[in-house]
Design an enzyme around this catalytic site. Structure first.
Site, PDB file in Angstrom:
ATOM      1  N   LYS A 289      20.409  13.320  78.283  1.00  0.00           N
ATOM      2  CA  LYS A 289      19.157  13.463  77.002  1.00  0.00           C
ATOM      3  C   LYS A 289      20.446  14.009  75.935  1.00  0.00           C
ATOM      4  CE  LYS A 289      16.156  13.714  79.488  1.00  0.00           C
ATOM      5  NZ  LYS A 289      15.625  13.174  80.929  1.00  0.00           N
TER       6      LYS A 289
ATOM      7  N   LYS B  99      11.645  17.967  76.813  1.00  0.00           N
ATOM      8  CA  LYS B  99      12.250  18.242  77.786  1.00  0.00           C
ATOM      9  C   LYS B  99      13.214  18.645  78.479  1.00  0.00           C
ATOM     10  CE  LYS B  99      12.982  13.906  76.017  1.00  0.00           C
ATOM     11  NZ  LYS B  99      13.849  11.796  75.681  1.00  0.00           N
TER      12      LYS B  99
ATOM     13  N   ARG C  66      13.054  -0.304  76.961  1.00  0.00           N
ATOM     14  CA  ARG C  66      15.132  -0.118  77.495  1.00  0.00           C
ATOM     15  C   ARG C  66      15.768  -0.859  77.818  1.00  0.00           C
ATOM     16  NH1 ARG C  66      16.147   2.405  82.375  1.00  0.00           N
ATOM     17  NH2 ARG C  66      15.915   3.960  81.374  1.00  0.00           N
TER      18      ARG C  66
ATOM     19  N   ARG D 235       8.483  -0.201  77.127  1.00  0.00           N
ATOM     20  CA  ARG D 235       7.093   0.826  78.294  1.00  0.00           C
ATOM     21  C   ARG D 235       6.220   1.764  77.595  1.00  0.00           C
ATOM     22  NH1 ARG D 235      12.248   4.037  80.649  1.00  0.00           N
ATOM     23  NH2 ARG D 235      12.180   3.383  78.607  1.00  0.00           N
TER      24      ARG D 235
ATOM     25  N   ARG E  84       4.000   9.667  77.322  1.00  0.00           N
ATOM     26  CA  ARG E  84       5.364   9.052  78.506  1.00  0.00           C
ATOM     27  C   ARG E  84       5.599   7.820  78.583  1.00  0.00           C
ATOM     28  NH1 ARG E  84       4.499  12.882  83.285  1.00  0.00           N
ATOM     29  NH2 ARG E  84       2.510  11.805  83.494  1.00  0.00           N
TER      30      ARG E  84
ATOM     31  N   ASP F  20      17.638   4.187  75.325  1.00  0.00           N
ATOM     32  CA  ASP F  20      16.176   4.395  75.480  1.00  0.00           C
ATOM     33  C   ASP F  20      15.573   4.181  73.562  1.00  0.00           C
ATOM     34  OD1 ASP F  20      15.634   4.087  78.503  1.00  0.00           O
ATOM     35  OD2 ASP F  20      15.300   6.511  78.358  1.00  0.00           O
TER      36      ASP F  20
ATOM     37  N   GLU G 114      17.775   8.568  74.766  1.00  0.00           N
ATOM     38  CA  GLU G 114      18.510   9.314  75.867  1.00  0.00           C
ATOM     39  C   GLU G 114      18.957   7.468  76.422  1.00  0.00           C
ATOM     40  OE1 GLU G 114      15.861   9.988  79.319  1.00  0.00           O
ATOM     41  OE2 GLU G 114      14.606  11.163  78.507  1.00  0.00           O
TER      42      GLU G 114
ATOM     43  N   ASN H 253      20.849   6.473  78.915  1.00  0.00           N
ATOM     44  CA  ASN H 253      20.640   6.093  80.764  1.00  0.00           C
ATOM     45  C   ASN H 253      21.962   5.735  81.408  1.00  0.00           C
ATOM     46  OD1 ASN H 253      18.175   7.164  81.052  1.00  0.00           O
ATOM     47  ND2 ASN H 253      17.753   5.622  79.473  1.00  0.00           N
TER      48      ASN H 253
END
Length: 322
Positions: A128, A163, A214, A229, A237, A277, A285, A287
């Site tokens: 994050k 978050k 993603r 997604r 979410r 993301d 984000e 990852n």
């Protein structure tokens, strides 16, 4: 590179993975297809002994079989530096135990193993917070302990997403509407009454239709398709683990620009497999711990992302050995 490469994987229990979705399994199948020998460790199998990274490693074979996808041999303690490659695929939470694992793996790296992703990067690049290094790629974002600052951020931006900084899979993500009477309790929960840092981001409405995409990076270069997604109708979410639907799409020019901004930095830091993301053209984000999405993209576009990653690992090993 040849077929005598020794690869170890550090991961959560392989018995409990979801066969159809697990990206680590895709990596292992690709490595085995190259003739590489596989060994398996869980976090509790690692240790430091007089400065030497060691582990109880079990020989591993994998199969593309939904009922029986792996076979393990008896454990044997051996120095982790004796492996050519170590895949660090332990899922978050990013807690002190995770950090301790990176210390052990850094000693294995010092002894000669190529650790993917690099332990120092795993420590430095919180998924994050690391977005702060690329503000030009991100929507308005606040990281703070101060609940009044979070309230002011919500007042400025209207609808926001809040978050924690350490979890994954959509856990404890809150979407707050303007004037939401739950706002204060959300701020209290996420910051533990002002004692922990948490994140707030401007809500990006594109997630409803376009989803949370993603974008996978292999040694800084993007896979040409993203996995969008799409949240379930009753959820905010965009996480597959939270029930979102994964729909592949080609990268657009904005995706490629984001990759050009971020990819070279990740590659230089030894982060050979990463996931951005992206919602509405903004990175939310970065990852680097255990990015997923390989299996879904492989199926939808007849790709072999695991093979591409193993080829990148081979190139990196070749460069290191000169």
């Amino acid at each position: 590179m040849g077929t005598n490469v020794r690869l170890a994987v550090v991961m959560d229990p392989i018995d409990h993975i979801k066969f159809a979705k697990d990206s680590t399994l895709a990596m292992l199948l690709a490595a085995q297809a190259r003739g590489w020998s596989l060994s398996y460790l869980e976090p509790g199998d690692l240790r430091l002994r007089d400065g030497v990274a060691e582990g109880r490693a079990r020989p591993l074979s994998v199969q593309a079989d939904a009922q029986h996808w792996h076979t393990l041999g008896p454990p044997q303690v051996q120095p982790l530096g004796a492996f050519d490659v170590i895949l660090m695929r332990k899922d978050p939470p990013f807690d002190t135990e995770f950090i301790y694992l990176t210390y052990i793996l850094e000693r294995a790296e010092d002894a000669g193993a190529l650790v993917v992703n690099r332990p120092r990067g795993l420590r430095d690049m919180n998924e994050k917070v690391y977005t702060a290094w690329f503000p030009q790629c991100c929507a308005p974002t606040l990281v703070t302990r101060d609940m009044q600052e979070m309230a002011a951020f919500a007042h400025t931006h209207g609808k926001i997403v809040c978050k924690p900084l350490h979890s994954m899979g959509g856990h404890s993500i809150f979407v707050l509407e303007p004037g939401d009477k739950n706002s204060r309790v959300v701020f209290e929960t996420l910051t533990a009454d002002g004692s922990h840092f948490a994140m707030a981001q401007k809500y990006l409405p594109d997630i409803v239709v376009g989803g949370d995409s993603r974008v996978l990076l292999i040694d800084g270069e993007p896979v040409p398709y993203a996995l969008s997604r799409i949240p379930d109708a009753g959820d905010n979410r965009g996480n597959l683990a939270a029930g979102a639907t994964g729909v592949g799409r080609p990268l657009n020019e904005r995706d490629r620009w984001l990759c050009r901004e971020i990819g070279p930095v990740l590659s230089a830091a030894g982060m050979l497999f990463a996931g951005l993301d992206v919602i509405g053209g903004y990175v939310t984000e970065i990852n680097v711990t255990s990015p997923t999405g390989i299996r879904e993209l492989d199926r939808q576009f007849d790709l072999d992302i695991g093979r591409l990653l193993m080829e990148a690992i081979e190139r990196r090993m070749s460069t290191r050995s000169r």
